[in-house]
Enzyme design. Structure first.
Site, mmCIF file in Angstrom:
data_model
loop_
_atom_site.group_PDB
_atom_site.id
_atom_site.type_symbol
_atom_site.label_atom_id
_atom_site.label_comp_id
_atom_site.label_asym_id
_atom_site.label_seq_id
_atom_site.Cartn_x
_atom_site.Cartn_y
_atom_site.Cartn_z
ATOM 1 N N ARG A 275 41.817 32.124 31.511
ATOM 2 C CA ARG A 275 41.302 33.390 30.961
ATOM 3 C C ARG A 275 42.047 33.876 29.715
ATOM 4 O O ARG A 275 41.413 34.324 28.756
ATOM 5 C CB ARG A 275 41.272 34.473 32.044
ATOM 6 C CG ARG A 275 40.415 34.068 33.262
ATOM 7 C CD ARG A 275 40.103 35.229 34.194
ATOM 8 N NE ARG A 275 39.225 36.180 33.560
ATOM 9 C CZ ARG A 275 39.616 37.292 33.003
ATOM 10 N NH1 ARG A 275 40.882 37.652 33.052
ATOM 11 N NH2 ARG A 275 38.754 38.080 32.406
ATOM 12 N N CYS B 198 49.933 20.803 25.651
ATOM 13 C CA CYS B 198 50.257 20.544 24.244
ATOM 14 C C CYS B 198 49.290 21.195 23.274
ATOM 15 O O CYS B 198 48.626 20.503 22.494
ATOM 16 C CB CYS B 198 50.290 19.045 24.018
ATOM 17 S SG CYS B 198 51.369 18.275 25.222
ATOM 18 N N GLU B 199 49.128 22.486 23.355
ATOM 19 C CA GLU B 199 48.408 23.210 22.307
ATOM 20 C C GLU B 199 48.852 24.668 22.340
ATOM 21 O O GLU B 199 49.192 25.195 23.406
ATOM 22 C CB GLU B 199 46.890 23.064 22.434
ATOM 23 C CG GLU B 199 46.290 23.396 23.765
ATOM 24 C CD GLU B 199 44.777 23.147 23.761
ATOM 25 O OE1 GLU B 199 44.083 23.931 23.122
ATOM 26 O OE2 GLU B 199 44.322 22.170 24.399
ATOM 27 N N PRO C 110 28.615 41.672 43.212
ATOM 28 C CA PRO C 110 29.964 41.772 42.650
ATOM 29 C C PRO C 110 30.776 40.504 42.938
ATOM 30 O O PRO C 110 30.684 39.936 44.027
ATOM 31 C CB PRO C 110 30.568 42.968 43.406
ATOM 32 C CG PRO C 110 29.832 43.005 44.708
ATOM 33 C CD PRO C 110 28.462 42.448 44.457
ATOM 34 N N GLY C 111 31.521 40.062 41.958
ATOM 35 C CA GLY C 111 32.414 38.921 42.156
ATOM 36 C C GLY C 111 33.842 39.342 41.902
ATOM 37 O O GLY C 111 34.683 39.431 42.795
ATOM 38 N N ARG C 112 34.101 39.705 40.634
ATOM 39 C CA ARG C 112 35.465 40.001 40.198
ATOM 40 C C ARG C 112 36.108 41.125 41.003
ATOM 41 O O ARG C 112 37.271 41.031 41.384
ATOM 42 C CB ARG C 112 35.424 40.403 38.724
ATOM 43 C CG ARG C 112 36.778 40.525 38.071
ATOM 44 C CD ARG C 112 36.671 41.145 36.686
ATOM 45 N NE ARG C 112 35.665 40.570 35.852
ATOM 46 C CZ ARG C 112 35.874 39.588 34.955
ATOM 47 N NH1 ARG C 112 37.087 39.099 34.788
ATOM 48 N NH2 ARG C 112 34.890 39.118 34.223
ATOM 49 N N TYR D 231 39.473 34.037 26.680
ATOM 50 C CA TYR D 231 38.951 35.371 26.344
ATOM 51 C C TYR D 231 40.033 36.279 25.745
ATOM 52 O O TYR D 231 39.783 37.479 25.574
ATOM 53 C CB TYR D 231 38.411 36.072 27.594
ATOM 54 C CG TYR D 231 37.507 35.249 28.475
ATOM 55 C CD1 TYR D 231 36.228 34.902 28.050
ATOM 56 C CD2 TYR D 231 37.933 34.831 29.724
ATOM 57 C CE1 TYR D 231 35.398 34.151 28.866
ATOM 58 C CE2 TYR D 231 37.103 34.084 30.554
ATOM 59 C CZ TYR D 231 35.839 33.753 30.112
ATOM 60 O OH TYR D 231 35.029 33.018 30.928
HETATM 61 N N1 LLP Z 1 25.655 38.062 38.894
HETATM 62 C C1 LLP Z 1 25.388 37.299 37.827
HETATM 63 C C2 LLP Z 1 24.004 36.907 37.546
HETATM 64 C C3 LLP Z 1 26.452 36.886 36.992
HETATM 65 O O1 LLP Z 1 26.183 36.121 35.924
HETATM 66 C C4 LLP Z 1 27.778 37.277 37.285
HETATM 67 C C5 LLP Z 1 28.890 36.860 36.441
HETATM 68 C C6 LLP Z 1 27.999 38.079 38.425
HETATM 69 C C7 LLP Z 1 26.907 38.452 39.195
HETATM 70 C C8 LLP Z 1 29.359 38.532 38.835
HETATM 71 O O2 LLP Z 1 29.942 39.381 37.894
HETATM 72 P P1 LLP Z 1 31.331 40.102 38.232
HETATM 73 O O3 LLP Z 1 31.067 41.111 39.304
HETATM 74 O O4 LLP Z 1 32.289 39.060 38.679
HETATM 75 O O5 LLP Z 1 31.737 40.722 36.951
HETATM 76 N N2 LLP Z 1 34.597 33.764 33.552
HETATM 77 C C9 LLP Z 1 34.514 35.134 33.093
HETATM 78 C C10 LLP Z 1 33.488 35.943 33.856
HETATM 79 C C11 LLP Z 1 32.104 35.351 33.810
HETATM 80 C C12 LLP Z 1 31.077 36.158 34.579
HETATM 81 C C13 LLP Z 1 29.774 35.455 34.647
HETATM 82 N N3 LLP Z 1 28.766 36.087 35.426
HETATM 83 C C14 LLP Z 1 35.898 35.772 33.177
HETATM 84 O O6 LLP Z 1 36.840 35.092 33.574
HETATM 85 O O7 LLP Z 1 36.069 36.944 32.814
#
Ligand code: LLP
Length: 427
Positions: A314, A346-347, A276-278, A318
């Site tokens: 973002r 400027c966009e 998990p990241g987000r 998106y």
């Molecule tokens: N593992 C892999 C292999 C991934 O490609 C990603 C995210 C994660 C884990 C983590 O996913 P999360 O838990 O954060 O959803 N820039 C975009 C999000 C790109 C995510 C790419 N891969 C945004 O701002 O929404």
């Protein structure tokens, strides 16, 4: 839940008033809460309790060294996708055996770096990558531990730019080819198969796609074991979404996600890894900004901020929604006014929100973008020669700058003149 609350009419990060940080650091800046990072990490730990597991934080969401160390000190592993992230994880003190290496385009140099410094596993995404990794490992007299990322062909029902589990996406190998590729991997002397990997997308707000993917993974695990492969680990990727709009229905919680994992994969006796990241970093951060001008257009009013698309991309990239709140809490019952909230770049794409209802604001007021701790600072650029936004970490009643705003001198020094243009500087 996060730790950014109003107290006595002023937005705080834990016990620190946001204006206090603004006075010390200047705007715009990112601010992260240690308590929120910790809480979110622990939710995943609790969700997987009782199953052998490792939570590997996806560093791409927020790779500040202080954020990484905060999580590593809690026991987190790391999911890295580049040599740069690998180096950062090691620099923050993460042992190699807690680092998994993901990504579709690992170079031989990155593989060598990770094999030298120590690695838990490579999540291999293609047959050509498998062959290169085999050669690199053999040249070093090693065997590289790998999972192979399979693409389960499920629809993650998320934004098309961040969905990764459909067959038309560039990620992983088709699940139908998995048996053949595992057989190939098993025959390579520089490769040690340790498990299977899957990641279907990001910002998923529904558990059904996870359930579908993990059910396919369970079948594949049984099949590959029957074929004689030692499938000890299942890396399930990341992707659980967060509530960007407080007014909307909340996405499922880590505990619900953990229940899906337990139900689909719990009886396989494999070690579960998640990335998990987000969900860990997103709601642990704000982007704080000042209003430069309130401009009356022909048919609408614009709030022009000192942060822009280069600082938080973002919305432009998106069409993402971020709640934007005034740092000074509006009095209850204040009539709201619709603003287009924009940056100075400027966009027209440099628009954070259109016709957003806000209590009236004036030049100099502070506002905060919520849910900006993930994919905020890491995606920032210096477009328009705007310095990278600084980052601040709060813990209880302390705060520290964890990445300073670069000075304009530093920015100028990054470019260099070729010899044929230098004459004027020498004169
Ligand atoms: N593992 C892999 C292999 C991934 O490609 C990603 C995210 C994660 C884990 C983590 O996913 P999360 O838990 O954060 O959803 N820039 C975009 C999000 C790109 C995510 C790419 N891969 C945004 O701002 O929404």
């Amino acid at each position: 839940m996060d730790h950014f609350l109003y107290r006595d009419g002023v937005l705080h990060a834990e016990d620190v008033a946001i204006p206090e940080i603004a006075a010390a650091v200047g705007t715009p800046f990112y601010v992260y809460s240690t308590a929120t990072l910790t809480r979110h990490y622990r939710l995943f730990e609790e969700a997987l309790a009782g199953m052998p597991h490792l939570v590997c934080y996806a560093m791409k969401a927020n790779s500040n060294l202080a954020v990484i160390r905060t999580l590593a000190d809690l026991g987190a592993g790391m999911d890295v996708v580049s040599g740069g992230e690998y180096r950062k994880a090691r620099a923050a003190g993460v042992p190699g055996d807690r680092i998994v290496f993901s990504g579709v385009g690992k170079t031989a140099e990155e593989m060598r770096l990770a094999l030298t410094g120590g690695i838990r596993q490579f999540n291999v995404e293609s047959e050509p990558e498998l062959l290169v990794l085999n050669a690199v490992a053999l040249s070093m007299g090693l065997r590289a531990p790998v999972t192979i990322r399979v693409n389960p062909d499920v629809d993650a029902r998320t934004h098309e730019k961040i969905a990764t589990g459909k067959k038309e996406n560039k990620f992983g190998i088709p699940i139908g080819r998995a048996r053949a590729v595992y057989a190939e991997a098993a025959a390579l002397p520089g490769i040690e198969v340790v498990g299977i990997d899957v990641h279907i997308g990001s910002q998923l707000t529904d558990l059904a796609p996870f359930e579908a993917a993990y059910a396919k993974l369970a079948d594949l695990t049984r099949q590959l074991r029957a074929d004689g492969h030692a499938i000890r680990r299942l890396d399930l990727g990341g992707g659980l979404g967060i509530p960007y709009e407080r007014s909307n229905a909340d996405p499922p919680l880590p505990a619900d996600y953990g229940a899906v994992i337990r139900r689909t994969l719990g009886d396989l006796g494999a070690e579960i890894e998640i990335e998990p990241g987000r969900l860990i970093a997103g709601n642990a951060g704000l982007l704080v900004s000042s209003v430069i001008y309130v401009k009356s257009g022909e048919d609408r009013d614009f709030l022009i901020l000192d942060s822009a698309m280069n600082d938080l991309i973002r919305p432009a990239m998106y069409g993402a929604h971020h709640d934007i709140v005034a740092v000074a809490e509006p009095a209850p019952g204040t009539a709201l006014h619709p603003y287009d909230i924009v940056g100075p770049v400027c966009e027209t794409g440099d628009t954070f929100a259109r016709q957003r209802a806000m209590a009236p604001l004036v030049a100099g007021d502070l506002v905060a973008f919520r849910s900006a701790g993930a994919y905020g600072a890491v995606m920032a650029s210096e477009y328009n020669s705007r310095p990278l936004v600084p980052e601040v970490l709060v813990r209880d009643d302390h705060f520290a700058v964890i990445r300073a705003r670069p000075s304009f001198d530093e920015m100028l020094k990054r470019d260099s003149m070729p010899e044929w243009l230098q004459a004027r500087d020498d004169a």
